[in-house]
Structures are given as C-alpha cells and as structure tokens.
Design a protein around this motif. Structure first.
Motif, PDB file in Angstrom:
ATOM      1  N   VAL A 208       0.836  -1.191   0.000  1.00 41.38           N
ATOM      2  CA  VAL A 208       0.000   0.000   0.000  1.00 41.38           C
ATOM      3  C   VAL A 208       0.876   1.247   0.000  1.00 41.38           C
ATOM      4  N   GLN A 209       0.506   2.209  -0.820  1.00 39.84           N
ATOM      5  CA  GLN A 209       1.227   3.478  -0.866  1.00 39.84           C
ATOM      6  C   GLN A 209       0.248   4.628  -0.773  1.00 39.84           C
ATOM      7  N   LEU A 210       0.682   5.692  -0.112  1.00 36.55           N
ATOM      8  CA  LEU A 210      -0.121   6.895   0.019  1.00 36.55           C
ATOM      9  C   LEU A 210       0.614   8.053  -0.637  1.00 36.55           C
ATOM     10  N   ALA A 211      -0.135   8.904  -1.311  1.00 43.35           N
ATOM     11  CA  ALA A 211       0.471  10.042  -1.990  1.00 43.35           C
ATOM     12  C   ALA A 211      -0.345  11.290  -1.717  1.00 43.35           C
ATOM     13  N   GLU A 212       0.300  12.292  -1.117  1.00 41.53           N
ATOM     14  CA  GLU A 212      -0.386  13.537  -0.816  1.00 41.53           C
ATOM     15  C   GLU A 212      -0.252  14.534  -1.969  1.00 41.53           C
ATOM     16  N   SER A 213      -1.214  15.441  -2.019  1.00 41.31           N
ATOM     17  CA  SER A 213      -1.158  16.546  -2.969  1.00 41.31           C
ATOM     18  C   SER A 213      -1.978  17.697  -2.410  1.00 41.31           C
ATOM     19  N   GLY A 214      -1.811  18.855  -3.021  1.00 44.27           N
ATOM     20  CA  GLY A 214      -2.617  20.005  -2.635  1.00 44.27           C
ATOM     21  C   GLY A 214      -1.921  21.028  -1.772  1.00 44.27           C
ATOM     22  N   GLY A 215      -0.710  20.747  -1.336  1.00 47.95           N
ATOM     23  CA  GLY A 215       0.008  21.715  -0.526  1.00 47.95           C
ATOM     24  C   GLY A 215       0.431  22.921  -1.354  1.00 47.95           C
ATOM     25  N   GLY A 216       0.884  23.958  -0.663  1.00 50.73           N
ATOM     26  CA  GLY A 216       1.336  25.150  -1.365  1.00 50.73           C
ATOM     27  C   GLY A 216       1.322  26.352  -0.452  1.00 50.73           C
ATOM     28  N   LEU A 217       1.351  27.501  -1.081  1.00 50.85           N
ATOM     29  CA  LEU A 217       1.361  28.773  -0.359  1.00 50.85           C
ATOM     30  C   LEU A 217      -0.062  29.305  -0.234  1.00 50.85           C
ATOM     31  N   VAL A 218      -0.419  29.706   0.973  1.00 49.83           N
ATOM     32  CA  VAL A 218      -1.757  30.248   1.209  1.00 49.83           C
ATOM     33  C   VAL A 218      -1.634  31.423   2.179  1.00 49.83           C
ATOM     34  N   GLN A 219      -2.464  32.405   1.993  1.00 45.21           N
ATOM     35  CA  GLN A 219      -2.438  33.576   2.868  1.00 45.21           C
ATOM     36  C   GLN A 219      -3.220  33.318   4.155  1.00 45.21           C
ATOM     37  N   PRO A 220      -2.867  33.992   5.219  1.00 45.84           N
ATOM     38  CA  PRO A 220      -3.651  33.840   6.458  1.00 45.84           C
ATOM     39  C   PRO A 220      -5.121  34.140   6.213  1.00 45.84           C
ATOM     40  N   GLY A 221      -5.970  33.302   6.773  1.00 40.72           N
ATOM     41  CA  GLY A 221      -7.405  33.454   6.561  1.00 40.72           C
ATOM     42  C   GLY A 221      -7.923  32.715   5.344  1.00 40.72           C
ATOM     43  N   GLY A 222      -7.043  32.207   4.544  1.00 43.09           N
ATOM     44  CA  GLY A 222      -7.432  31.511   3.325  1.00 43.09           C
ATOM     45  C   GLY A 222      -7.732  30.038   3.556  1.00 43.09           C
ATOM     46  N   SER A 223      -7.962  29.333   2.454  1.00 43.61           N
ATOM     47  CA  SER A 223      -8.324  27.917   2.506  1.00 43.61           C
ATOM     48  C   SER A 223      -7.441  27.100   1.583  1.00 43.61           C
ATOM     49  N   LEU A 224      -7.333  25.836   1.929  1.00 44.39           N
ATOM     50  CA  LEU A 224      -6.553  24.896   1.134  1.00 44.39           C
ATOM     51  C   LEU A 224      -7.146  23.510   1.355  1.00 44.39           C
ATOM     52  N   ARG A 225      -7.113  22.680   0.341  1.00 46.70           N
ATOM     53  CA  ARG A 225      -7.579  21.308   0.517  1.00 46.70           C
ATOM     54  C   ARG A 225      -6.467  20.345   0.140  1.00 46.70           C
ATOM     55  N   LEU A 226      -6.112  19.507   1.074  1.00 47.26           N
ATOM     56  CA  LEU A 226      -5.108  18.475   0.833  1.00 47.26           C
ATOM     57  C   LEU A 226      -5.796  17.161   0.472  1.00 47.26           C
ATOM     58  N   SER A 227      -5.128  16.404  -0.378  1.00 42.82           N
ATOM     59  CA  SER A 227      -5.635  15.096  -0.771  1.00 42.82           C
ATOM     60  C   SER A 227      -4.586  14.030  -0.494  1.00 42.82           C
ATOM     61  N   CYS A 228      -5.058  12.837  -0.216  1.00 40.61           N
ATOM     62  CA  CYS A 228      -4.172  11.696   0.008  1.00 40.61           C
ATOM     63  C   CYS A 228      -4.792  10.496  -0.693  1.00 40.61           C
ATOM     64  N   SER A 229      -4.168  10.073  -1.768  1.00 39.94           N
ATOM     65  CA  SER A 229      -4.714   8.956  -2.533  1.00 39.94           C
ATOM     66  C   SER A 229      -4.065   7.652  -2.107  1.00 39.94           C
ATOM     67  N   VAL A 230      -4.849   6.598  -2.137  1.00 40.78           N
ATOM     68  CA  VAL A 230      -4.391   5.268  -1.746  1.00 40.78           C
ATOM     69  C   VAL A 230      -4.186   4.423  -2.992  1.00 40.78           C
ATOM     70  N   SER A 231      -3.068   3.753  -3.062  1.00 37.00           N
ATOM     71  CA  SER A 231      -2.855   2.795  -4.142  1.00 37.00           C
ATOM     72  C   SER A 231      -2.312   1.488  -3.567  1.00 37.00           C
ATOM     73  N   PRO A 232      -2.760   0.396  -4.117  1.00 33.34           N
ATOM     74  CA  PRO A 232      -3.774   0.283  -5.158  1.00 33.34           C
ATOM     75  C   PRO A 232      -5.157   0.687  -4.650  1.00 33.34           C
ATOM     76  N   ARG A 233      -5.994   1.150  -5.531  1.00 37.39           N
ATOM     77  CA  ARG A 233      -7.302   1.679  -5.146  1.00 37.39           C
ATOM     78  C   ARG A 233      -8.239   0.610  -4.627  1.00 37.39           C
ATOM     79  N   THR A 234      -7.866  -0.658  -4.839  1.00 36.02           N
ATOM     80  CA  THR A 234      -8.716  -1.758  -4.382  1.00 36.02           C
ATOM     81  C   THR A 234      -8.613  -1.986  -2.886  1.00 36.02           C
ATOM     82  N   ILE A 235      -7.634  -1.362  -2.251  1.00 34.96           N
ATOM     83  CA  ILE A 235      -7.443  -1.521  -0.811  1.00 34.96           C
ATOM     84  C   ILE A 235      -7.953  -0.276  -0.105  1.00 34.96           C
TER      85      ILE A 235
END
Length: 114
Positions: free
Chosen positions: A2-29
C-alpha cells in the motif's frame, strides 16, 4: 504494497483555505482509519486529524477550521483547511491503518504567509 500520496500543498495567505488530498494505491485496498500528521519547523510532529469508525479526532488548535474526510468512491482522504493561520505552516503527512499496520505518505508542504 500500500502506498499513500499527498497533494494540494502550497502557499496560502492567512485566513485563506486549502484542501489536501491523500490517494491510496492500489485503489482496491481501503481502510476506515486515516488521518493527518504535521511537522512544523523546530516543533514536534503533531496529530492534526484522524478519521475512524469510533469517531473523528482533531488537534484543539484546528477544531472548527479543519475537516478531514474519506471519499470511499475514490479511496481518497481529504483535509479541508479553512481560516488558516501562520501556525498551520508545516509538512502535512497522511497515514492510514492497513491490515494492522500504519502506512505513511511522504508529505506535502503547506506554507501560510503574506
């Protein structure tokens, strides 16, 4: 393996919003226990959020601002970060419990700055 991979990080201003994702592979697990740690510069790693069958858990400083969720259709863990502040800066690493073992992603950097 099983492997996990994050995405969605970056620069954001105070008060702002961000959404992080973490995908699982293989997707069957899949798992119902996943969450996010973060490592801020010079500080100890802290558990930001955990989604589990017995209930969700959040770090006190993010309660009411962050929401973790698992989309079972895509087998992806999300972290919706709202009203971020400077103290939310750090490397966010997702984890999941698979077959009794904890699996971790490599992390994604979130920088809160003006």
């Amino acid at each position: 393996q099983v492997q996990l991979a994050e995405s969605g990080g970056g620069l954001v201003q105070p008060g702002g919003s961000l959404r992080l994702s973490c995908s699982v592979s293989p997707r069957t697990i899949s798992t119902t226990t996943m969450g996010w740690w973060r490592q801020a510069p010079g500080l100890q790693r802290e558990l930001v959020a955990r989604v589990a069958d017995w209930g969700d858990e959040y770090l006190d400083s993010v309660k009411g601002r962050f929401t973790a969720s698992i989309d079972t259709a895509s087998n992806t863990l999300f972290l919706q970060m709202d009203r971020v502040n400077f103290e939310d800066t750090g490397v966010y690493m997702c984890f999941g419990k698979f077959f009794g073992n904890d699996v971790y992603g490599e992390g994604t950097l979130v920088t809160v700055s003006t």
